[in-house]
Design a protein around this motif. Structure first.
Motif, short mmCIF file in Angstrom:
data_model
loop_
_atom_site.label_atom_id
_atom_site.label_comp_id
_atom_site.label_asym_id
_atom_site.label_seq_id
_atom_site.Cartn_x
_atom_site.Cartn_y
_atom_site.Cartn_z
N ASP A 118 -16.61 18.65 -8.01
CA ASP A 118 -15.04 18.76 -7.80
C ASP A 118 -14.39 18.30 -9.19
O ASP A 118 -14.93 17.40 -9.58
N THR A 148 -20.56 16.13 -6.05
CA THR A 148 -19.63 15.25 -5.78
C THR A 148 -19.57 15.26 -4.08
O THR A 148 -19.08 14.17 -3.52
N ARG A 149 -20.09 16.10 -3.42
CA ARG A 149 -20.52 16.25 -2.02
C ARG A 149 -21.42 17.11 -1.77
O ARG A 149 -21.98 17.98 -2.53
N GLY A 164 -13.94 16.70 2.42
CA GLY A 164 -13.51 15.52 1.83
C GLY A 164 -11.93 15.38 2.27
O GLY A 164 -11.40 16.33 3.14
#
Length: 276
Positions: A150, A173-174, A206
C-alpha cells in the motif's frame, strides 16, 4: 495457422495433477463449476495456462477446448505465456493513477527495462498494469502475486522490485507472506497454504477501510465535510447570489460550470452549416 494438438503432460505430472483435479471437482455439484480452480491448478504447474493445461481441464470436465479457452482468455489472472516468479501489478485505475500509480508504472518500466506484461531477462519479475483491486483507500497500490503493498511511491516500488530480484525477504503491507507465483496459483486453486503462520498473518482490513464502519456505529468522530451537501451554500461562505472574490469551488456538483449547452454565447451544435 492451424496448430498441432497440444502435447500431453509427462506421465508423472499427469498422475499428480489428475489426483488434485479430482479433489477439486468433488467440491462442486456440477463438474464444470470447477473450471476456474482447475485453471489455477494447471497454472501452478507451469506458471501459466498452456494449451496442454487447457486440454487437461477440458478432458477432466468433459468440456471442449473452446469452452476452456474462452474462460482462460477472459480472466486476467490466468497467464497465457511464461511469466516471472513474481507478478508485480501496478494499479493504474482512476484513484491510484491520480495518486501516483502512473508515475510508479513508468518508473518500473524504465528501471526493469520491460514493458507492460513483459518479464525481466532473469525470469524474476513480470510487470503489468492492473485494474482496481478494491484498495482505493490505500492508493497508490502495488500488488505482488496478489498481495498488497500500500501507499507506494516510485522510490519504494523500485526498492521493492530490487529486493525481489535479489532474493531478499519482502513483507506485504497486509496479508500473508509472499510466495512464488506458482505457489500462489495452487492456493487459489483451493489447496491450503501450509507455511507456518501464513494463514494467521492474513489479518483483516486496515484502518482506512474501517473508518466508514466506525462512523456508522458512532465509534469515530466525524471529520469536517470537504464538499457541502448539494443545494446548500458552502459553510462559512457568502450566499450563492453574492459573488465571492477568489472563491474556488470544490466540486462541480456545488457549482455547475458554464458549458456550450448552458452558455448562450457559445451554444452547442455545429458552428456552421454543413458544407461551409
Amino acid at each position: 495457422m492451424p496448430q498441432l494438438p497440444a502435447p500431453a503432460y509427462p506421465a508423472e505430472v499427469r498422475a499428480r495433477l489428475e489426483a488434485d483435479a479430482k479433489e477439486v471437482i468433488a467440491r462442486y455439484p456440477g463438474s464444470r463449476s470447477a473450471l476456474l480452480p482447475l485453471l489455477h491448478l494447471v497454472q501452478s504447474e507451469e506458471g501459466f495456462v498452456s494449451r496442454t493445461g487447457m486440454a487437461f481441464c477440458a478432458e477432466m470436465l468433459d468440456l471442449t477446448t473452446a469452452e476452456v479457452t474462452a474462460v482462460a482468455t477472459f480472466y486476467t489472472m490466468y497467464r497465457r505465456r511464461p511469466s516471472g516468479d513474481y507478478q508485480v501489478g501496478v494499479c493504474t485505475n482512476t484513484l491510484c493513477a491520480v495518486m501516483g500509480g502512473d508515475a510508479i508504472f513508468d518508473r518500473l518500466k524504465e528501471h526493469l527495462g520491460v514493458g507492460n506484461d513483459e518479464t525481466t531477462e532473469d525470469g524474476k519479475v513480470t510487470l503489468e498494469h492492473i485494474e482496481c483491486n478494491a484498495a482505493c483507500d490505500f492508493a497508490p497500490v502495488v500488488m505482488v502475486n496478489w498481495e498488497f503493498f500500500d501507499n507506494q511511491t516510485p522510490e519504494s516500488a523500485t526498492r521493492l522490485v530490487d529486493d525481489l530480484i535479489a532474493g531478499r525477504t519482502v513483507e506485504p503491507t497486509r496479508g500473508a507472506p509472499l510466495c512464488s507465483y506458482k505457489d500462489t496459483a495452487r492456493i487459489l486453486a483451493g489447496f491450503p497454504d501450509e507455511r507456518p503462520g501464513a494463514v494467521e498473518a492474513t489479518g483483516g482490513a486496515g484502518p482506512a477501510s474501517l473508518i466508514g464502519l466506525k462512523l456508522a456505529k458512532g465509534e469515530a468522530t466525524p471529520q469536517p465535510r470537504v464538499v457541502s451537501p448539494r443545494g446548500e451554500a458552502p459553510r462559512d461562505a457568502a450566499p450563492r447570489d453574492e459573488p465571492q472574490k477568489g472563491a474556488e469551488h470544490l466540486s462541480s456538483h456545488d457549482a455547475p460550470q458554464e458549458t456550450s449547452a448552458s452558455d448562450p454565447d457559445h451554444p452547442a451544435g455545429p458552428a456552421a452549416e454543413e458544407g461551409e
